[in-house]
Design an enzyme around this catalytic site. Structure first.
Site, short mmCIF file in Angstrom:
data_model
loop_
_atom_site.label_atom_id
_atom_site.label_comp_id
_atom_site.label_asym_id
_atom_site.label_seq_id
_atom_site.Cartn_x
_atom_site.Cartn_y
_atom_site.Cartn_z
N CYS A 132 62.75 72.27 -2.06
CA CYS A 132 63.11 71.27 -3.07
C CYS A 132 64.05 71.89 -4.11
CB CYS A 132 61.85 70.72 -3.73
SG CYS A 132 62.18 69.54 -5.05
N CYS A 135 63.45 70.72 -7.68
CA CYS A 135 62.29 71.37 -8.31
C CYS A 135 62.60 72.83 -8.66
CB CYS A 135 61.09 71.37 -7.36
SG CYS A 135 60.76 69.80 -6.56
N ASP A 136 63.21 73.56 -7.74
CA ASP A 136 63.25 75.02 -7.86
C ASP A 136 64.64 75.60 -8.07
OD1 ASP A 136 60.53 75.05 -7.44
OD2 ASP A 136 60.71 75.24 -5.26
C1 LIG Z 1 56.62 73.76 -3.48
C2 LIG Z 1 56.87 72.45 -4.18
C3 LIG Z 1 57.29 72.45 -5.49
C4 LIG Z 1 57.51 71.26 -6.16
N1 LIG Z 1 57.90 71.30 -7.46
C5 LIG Z 1 58.08 70.17 -8.13
C6 LIG Z 1 58.46 70.18 -9.52
O1 LIG Z 1 58.66 71.25 -10.11
N2 LIG Z 1 58.61 68.98 -10.14
C7 LIG Z 1 58.42 67.79 -9.49
O2 LIG Z 1 58.53 66.73 -10.13
N3 LIG Z 1 58.07 67.74 -8.19
C8 LIG Z 1 57.89 68.90 -7.50
N4 LIG Z 1 57.56 68.85 -6.19
C9 LIG Z 1 57.43 67.54 -5.53
C10 LIG Z 1 56.07 66.91 -5.91
O3 LIG Z 1 55.06 67.85 -5.67
C11 LIG Z 1 55.83 65.64 -5.11
O4 LIG Z 1 56.89 64.73 -5.30
C12 LIG Z 1 54.53 64.99 -5.54
O5 LIG Z 1 53.45 65.88 -5.43
C13 LIG Z 1 54.23 63.74 -4.69
O6 LIG Z 1 53.03 63.24 -5.14
P1 LIG Z 1 52.11 62.30 -4.23
O7 LIG Z 1 50.95 61.94 -5.08
O8 LIG Z 1 52.92 61.22 -3.65
O9 LIG Z 1 51.65 63.19 -2.98
P2 LIG Z 1 51.10 64.66 -2.80
O10 LIG Z 1 51.26 65.51 -3.99
O11 LIG Z 1 51.72 65.10 -1.51
O12 LIG Z 1 49.55 64.43 -2.56
C14 LIG Z 1 49.09 63.77 -1.41
C15 LIG Z 1 47.60 63.82 -1.41
O13 LIG Z 1 47.09 63.06 -0.32
C16 LIG Z 1 45.97 63.71 0.21
N5 LIG Z 1 45.80 63.25 1.59
C17 LIG Z 1 46.67 63.29 2.62
N6 LIG Z 1 46.12 62.77 3.74
C18 LIG Z 1 44.86 62.37 3.37
C19 LIG Z 1 43.79 61.76 4.06
N7 LIG Z 1 43.87 61.43 5.36
N8 LIG Z 1 42.62 61.51 3.39
C20 LIG Z 1 42.53 61.80 2.07
N9 LIG Z 1 43.53 62.37 1.35
C21 LIG Z 1 44.66 62.67 2.01
C22 LIG Z 1 46.28 65.19 0.10
O14 LIG Z 1 45.08 65.92 0.06
C23 LIG Z 1 46.99 65.20 -1.26
O15 LIG Z 1 46.04 65.31 -2.27
C24 LIG Z 1 57.32 70.02 -5.50
C25 LIG Z 1 56.90 70.01 -4.16
C26 LIG Z 1 56.67 71.21 -3.52
C27 LIG Z 1 56.20 71.20 -2.07
#
Ligand SMILES: Cc1cc2nc3c(=O)[nH]c(=O)nc-3n(C[C@H](O)[C@H](O)[C@H](O)COP(=O)(O)OP(=O)(O)OC[C@H]3O[C@@H](n4cnc5c(N)ncnc54)[C@H](O)[C@@H]3O)c2cc1C
Length: 305
Positions: A132, A135-136
């Protein structure tokens, strides 16, 4: 007992949905899943989430979001959902050998970046190699980096990185790009972008905490070379996490859930938020925003029933 609302996922989208739904007295039940806290558990500094002028560690931020959702009555189960039954209401949710029922669901299961899966990748994930640039990128200021991929996101990541980096080399396995013409041209016109076409990455160089570059193989003649750089960004796509839904919700061609009416999916009473619907922004703040939207939409929909 039939729950009013079950939220599946514990990233910024799921916890924010829990916060809003619990403050609206819906007592949501949230399944945190196998990766409780979501993608930000994998990162150290988060510097672009509003409200933290000094930045915050990803895991710490997620613990705070969890505590805030719990404070108002979100009940959290650290379990994975194996399957759902959306054929009738109340909907069915199964985890292991137990089942729950709910009048409404919010799917917030996120997405995973696709990694290359080559030698030494685990060692450098998040410390030298990122998926990303938004992000980084700022952590690689004044460094020479590479971007792996030939699609629009690779062009976008590379172009974005030239704001910080004097040289960004795009490594792509073919001569031609998959990117749209305009994105490809923009990258080609950028003097800070160099090209290493017809090459694949076969492994990463350097010991843990000391990223040194990539081992490249030519797809033309199979010859190998070491390519030195100070950071790498993999931009070969993301995979939304939807397999447990068994194809019961409409998706786009890449498998992202589709919003049909506000944040409601193709099944009435099932809402979706965060990276599982987001092909474009993929940020914590946008995921949290969508979690808020899904919770408000679910509240209004439940009240109207
Ligand atoms: C290394 C890295 C660094 C990042 N840095 C940044 C940053 O600095 N700033 C920023 O804004 N964004 C950053 N991002 C992006 C950001 O993390 C994502 O956009 C954000 O986390 C998305 O949120 P979400 O809630 O949609 O999903 P996610 O954070 O992906 O969470 C999904 C959740 O669903 C759960 N899940 C999945 N399948 C199931 C299931 N079958 N049953 C129950 N639970 C389930 C998982 O356990 C998880 O808790 C980064 C991403 C990465 C990988």
């Amino acid at each position: 007992m039939v729950e009013k609302l079950i939220i599946i996922g514990s990233g910024p989208a799921g916890y924010t949905a829990g916060l809003y739904a619990s403050r609206a007295m819906f007592e949501p039940l949230l399944f945190a899943g196998y990766a409780s806290g979501g993608q930000l558990m994998l990162t150290s500094d988060v510097e672009n989430y509003p409200g933290y002028p000094e930045g915050i560690q990803g895991p710490e931020m997620m613990m705070q979001l969890r505590a805030q959702a719990e404070r108002f009555g979100t009940r959290i189960l650290d379990r994975n959902v194996d399957s759902v039954d959306l054929s009738h209401r109340p909907f069915g949710v199964t985890s292991g050998d137990e089942s729950w029922q709910a009048e409404a669901l919010i799917i917030a299961t996120g997405a995973e970046a696709i990694w290359l899966g080559v030698e030494n990748e685990e060692v450098h994930k998040g410390r030298g190699i990122s998926t990303c640039a938004t992000c980084d990128g700022a952590f690689f200021r004044d460094k020479e980096v590479m971007v792996v991929g030939g699609g629009d996101s690779a062009m976008e990541e590379a172009t974005f990185l030239t704001r910080f980096c004097p040289k960004v080399t795009i490594v792509h396995r073919r001569e031609g790009l998959r990117a749209s013409q305009i994105m490809g041209l923009r990258a080609r016109d950028n003097p800070r972008i160099a090209w290493k076409l017809n090459h694949t990455v076969t492994g990463w160089l350097g010991a843990e905490g000391d990223f040194r570059g990539a081992r490249l193989r030519s797809t033309a003649d199979d010859s190998e070379e070491d390519f030195t750089c100070e950071g790498a960004f993999i931009a070969i796509g993301h995979k939304p996490i939807t397999s447990f839904l068994g194809g019961q919700l409409e998706t786009d061609a890449s498998g992202y859930l589709l919003w049909k009416q506000h944040s409601m999916t193709s099944v009435k009473g099932v809402f979706a938020a965060g990276d599982v619907v987001d092909t474009r922004y993929r940020q914590a703040v946008t995921a949290a925003g969508m979690g808020c939207m899904a919770a408000i939409d679910a509240e209004r929909w439940l009240e109207a029933q």
